[in-house]
Scaffold this motif. Sequence first.
Motif, PDB file in Angstrom:
ATOM      1  N   TYR A  83       1.736   3.806 -13.285  1.00  0.00           N
ATOM      2  CA  TYR A  83       1.296   3.467 -11.937  1.00  0.00           C
ATOM      3  C   TYR A  83       0.681   4.656 -11.206  1.00  0.00           C
ATOM      4  O   TYR A  83       0.153   4.499 -10.102  1.00  0.00           O
ATOM      5  CB  TYR A  83       2.465   2.908 -11.132  1.00  0.00           C
ATOM      6  N   LEU A  84       0.769   5.836 -11.791  1.00  0.00           N
ATOM      7  CA  LEU A  84       0.052   6.995 -11.253  1.00  0.00           C
ATOM      8  C   LEU A  84      -1.372   7.032 -11.799  1.00  0.00           C
ATOM      9  O   LEU A  84      -2.331   7.292 -11.067  1.00  0.00           O
ATOM     10  CB  LEU A  84       0.791   8.283 -11.610  1.00  0.00           C
ATOM     11  N   VAL A  85      -1.512   6.758 -13.091  1.00  0.00           N
ATOM     12  CA  VAL A  85      -2.828   6.794 -13.739  1.00  0.00           C
ATOM     13  C   VAL A  85      -3.717   5.660 -13.221  1.00  0.00           C
ATOM     14  O   VAL A  85      -4.911   5.866 -12.952  1.00  0.00           O
ATOM     15  CB  VAL A  85      -2.670   6.686 -15.271  1.00  0.00           C
ATOM     16  N   ALA A  86      -3.146   4.470 -13.054  1.00  0.00           N
ATOM     17  CA  ALA A  86      -3.935   3.291 -12.684  1.00  0.00           C
ATOM     18  C   ALA A  86      -4.676   3.443 -11.356  1.00  0.00           C
ATOM     19  O   ALA A  86      -5.896   3.225 -11.293  1.00  0.00           O
ATOM     20  CB  ALA A  86      -3.044   2.051 -12.678  1.00  0.00           C
ATOM     21  N   PRO A  87      -3.993   3.807 -10.240  1.00  0.00           N
ATOM     22  CA  PRO A  87      -4.742   3.957  -8.992  1.00  0.00           C
ATOM     23  C   PRO A  87      -5.752   5.092  -9.019  1.00  0.00           C
ATOM     24  O   PRO A  87      -6.795   5.012  -8.365  1.00  0.00           O
ATOM     25  CB  PRO A  87      -3.649   4.210  -7.942  1.00  0.00           C
ATOM     26  N   MET A  88      -5.448   6.154  -9.788  1.00  0.00           N
ATOM     27  CA  MET A  88      -6.404   7.257  -9.903  1.00  0.00           C
ATOM     28  C   MET A  88      -7.691   6.778 -10.559  1.00  0.00           C
ATOM     29  O   MET A  88      -8.796   7.150 -10.139  1.00  0.00           O
ATOM     30  CB  MET A  88      -5.778   8.402 -10.699  1.00  0.00           C
ATOM     31  N   ALA A  89      -7.568   5.924 -11.586  1.00  0.00           N
ATOM     32  CA  ALA A  89      -8.749   5.383 -12.255  1.00  0.00           C
ATOM     33  C   ALA A  89      -9.550   4.501 -11.306  1.00  0.00           C
ATOM     34  O   ALA A  89     -10.798   4.550 -11.278  1.00  0.00           O
ATOM     35  CB  ALA A  89      -8.329   4.584 -13.495  1.00  0.00           C
ATOM     36  N   ILE A  90      -8.853   3.701 -10.497  1.00  0.00           N
ATOM     37  CA  ILE A  90      -9.538   2.816  -9.552  1.00  0.00           C
ATOM     38  C   ILE A  90     -10.238   3.618  -8.462  1.00  0.00           C
ATOM     39  O   ILE A  90     -11.394   3.349  -8.100  1.00  0.00           O
ATOM     40  CB  ILE A  90      -8.543   1.815  -8.933  1.00  0.00           C
ATOM     41  N   ILE A  91      -9.545   4.615  -7.926  1.00  0.00           N
ATOM     42  CA  ILE A  91     -10.141   5.445  -6.870  1.00  0.00           C
ATOM     43  C   ILE A  91     -11.382   6.163  -7.384  1.00  0.00           C
ATOM     44  O   ILE A  91     -12.404   6.244  -6.695  1.00  0.00           O
ATOM     45  CB  ILE A  91      -9.104   6.454  -6.340  1.00  0.00           C
ATOM     46  N   ALA A  92     -11.315   6.672  -8.611  1.00  0.00           N
ATOM     47  CA  ALA A  92     -12.486   7.326  -9.206  1.00  0.00           C
ATOM     48  C   ALA A  92     -13.642   6.339  -9.343  1.00  0.00           C
ATOM     49  O   ALA A  92     -14.808   6.697  -9.138  1.00  0.00           O
ATOM     50  CB  ALA A  92     -12.114   7.904 -10.574  1.00  0.00           C
ATOM     51  N   HIS A  93     -13.323   5.095  -9.664  1.00  0.00           N
ATOM     52  CA  HIS A  93     -14.353   4.062  -9.782  1.00  0.00           C
ATOM     53  C   HIS A  93     -15.004   3.787  -8.431  1.00  0.00           C
ATOM     54  O   HIS A  93     -16.235   3.639  -8.323  1.00  0.00           O
ATOM     55  CB  HIS A  93     -13.742   2.778 -10.336  1.00  0.00           C
ATOM     56  N   ILE A  94     -14.189   3.726  -7.375  1.00  0.00           N
ATOM     57  CA  ILE A  94     -14.727   3.487  -6.035  1.00  0.00           C
ATOM     58  C   ILE A  94     -15.649   4.633  -5.615  1.00  0.00           C
ATOM     59  O   ILE A  94     -16.726   4.412  -5.053  1.00  0.00           O
ATOM     60  CB  ILE A  94     -13.576   3.331  -5.016  1.00  0.00           C
ATOM     61  N   VAL A  95     -15.223   5.851  -5.888  1.00  0.00           N
ATOM     62  CA  VAL A  95     -16.009   7.030  -5.499  1.00  0.00           C
ATOM     63  C   VAL A  95     -17.359   7.051  -6.213  1.00  0.00           C
ATOM     64  O   VAL A  95     -18.380   7.434  -5.639  1.00  0.00           O
ATOM     65  CB  VAL A  95     -15.214   8.323  -5.796  1.00  0.00           C
ATOM     66  N   ARG A  96     -17.374   6.606  -7.470  1.00  0.00           N
ATOM     67  CA  ARG A  96     -18.621   6.623  -8.245  1.00  0.00           C
ATOM     68  C   ARG A  96     -19.604   5.544  -7.799  1.00  0.00           C
ATOM     69  O   ARG A  96     -20.803   5.660  -8.062  1.00  0.00           O
ATOM     70  CB  ARG A  96     -18.331   6.423  -9.738  1.00  0.00           C
ATOM     71  N   ARG A  97     -19.112   4.507  -7.144  1.00  0.00           N
ATOM     72  CA  ARG A  97     -19.993   3.415  -6.736  1.00  0.00           C
ATOM     73  C   ARG A  97     -20.933   3.877  -5.625  1.00  0.00           C
ATOM     74  O   ARG A  97     -20.537   4.627  -4.736  1.00  0.00           O
ATOM     75  CB  ARG A  97     -19.181   2.208  -6.254  1.00  0.00           C
ATOM     76  N   ASP A  98     -22.191   3.428  -5.692  1.00  0.00           N
ATOM     77  CA  ASP A  98     -23.178   3.847  -4.701  1.00  0.00           C
ATOM     78  C   ASP A  98     -23.231   2.932  -3.488  1.00  0.00           C
ATOM     79  O   ASP A  98     -24.041   3.137  -2.588  1.00  0.00           O
ATOM     80  CB  ASP A  98     -24.570   3.927  -5.347  1.00  0.00           C
ATOM     81  N   ARG A  99     -22.388   1.901  -3.454  1.00  0.00           N
ATOM     82  CA  ARG A  99     -22.371   1.021  -2.298  1.00  0.00           C
ATOM     83  C   ARG A  99     -20.957   0.479  -2.085  1.00  0.00           C
ATOM     84  O   ARG A  99     -20.141   0.458  -2.994  1.00  0.00           O
ATOM     85  CB  ARG A  99     -23.348  -0.148  -2.473  1.00  0.00           C
ATOM     86  N   VAL A 100     -20.706   0.070  -0.875  1.00  0.00           N
ATOM     87  CA  VAL A 100     -19.429  -0.540  -0.534  1.00  0.00           C
ATOM     88  C   VAL A 100     -19.640  -2.038  -0.378  1.00  0.00           C
ATOM     89  O   VAL A 100     -20.472  -2.484   0.398  1.00  0.00           O
ATOM     90  CB  VAL A 100     -18.871   0.049   0.779  1.00  0.00           C
TER      91      VAL A 100
END
Length: 220
Positions: free
Chosen positions: A99-116
């Motif tokens: 549960y530490l790795v999972a949100p980190m992967a999601i947050i990194a995905h959000i940061v990489r996205r060019d739009r919200v």
Amino acid sequence: MTRRRPLWRSEYWFVLVLIAVSYTLCALQTGPNPSGVAFLVQLATVAVILWVAEVRPRLRRIGWIVLAVAGIATAGTSLLGASGFYLDVVLAAASALAYLVAPMAIIAHIVRRDRVDGQALLAAIAAYILVGMFFTFVYNVIALVSSVATFGPDQPDSLTTQLFFSFTTLTTTGYGNIVPVSAGVQSVAIAEAITGQLFLVIAVARVVSGWTRRTNGAAG
């Protein structure tokens, strides 16, 4: 131009369903000992997140191998009826790590996205819940290895109680009916409250900045 995917087709809906199942399995546990079945669901959730969050292929393959090995080991111990203190601690610590790795992967995905967009919002919700689940199992590990009751003699050290306390702390709701008694648990609770507030501030800032870029782009 790439066609934007409808929100209802977002893979993060599936992630949220898996998280809900995992949450329910934990909430049903009236004791502190982690469930092997719940852990298998957690492993499946993380495996799906590594795919949905578009983690780098090499890291994703390594993660899937580790998750598969952990899943096979857990299934084997469950079939053999193995149990005990050390197994409980390992399961709780492994759950916290997952549960530490999972949100980190999601947050990194959000940061990489060019739009919200709607998918980014679903991803942020999933990550927020996973952070609460991470701290739940931190409390669980402490309860398993400590000789002192986590929330005092009047509150059971169950996953149900730990889950409730974790999310009321993460959201800074603080009903006050459950209070940590040891300095270690109090420190973790403070860290969780700060993490919850920082997460919301950063998430809102990300949404506002992304929305501003979209508005300016549309106006231009």
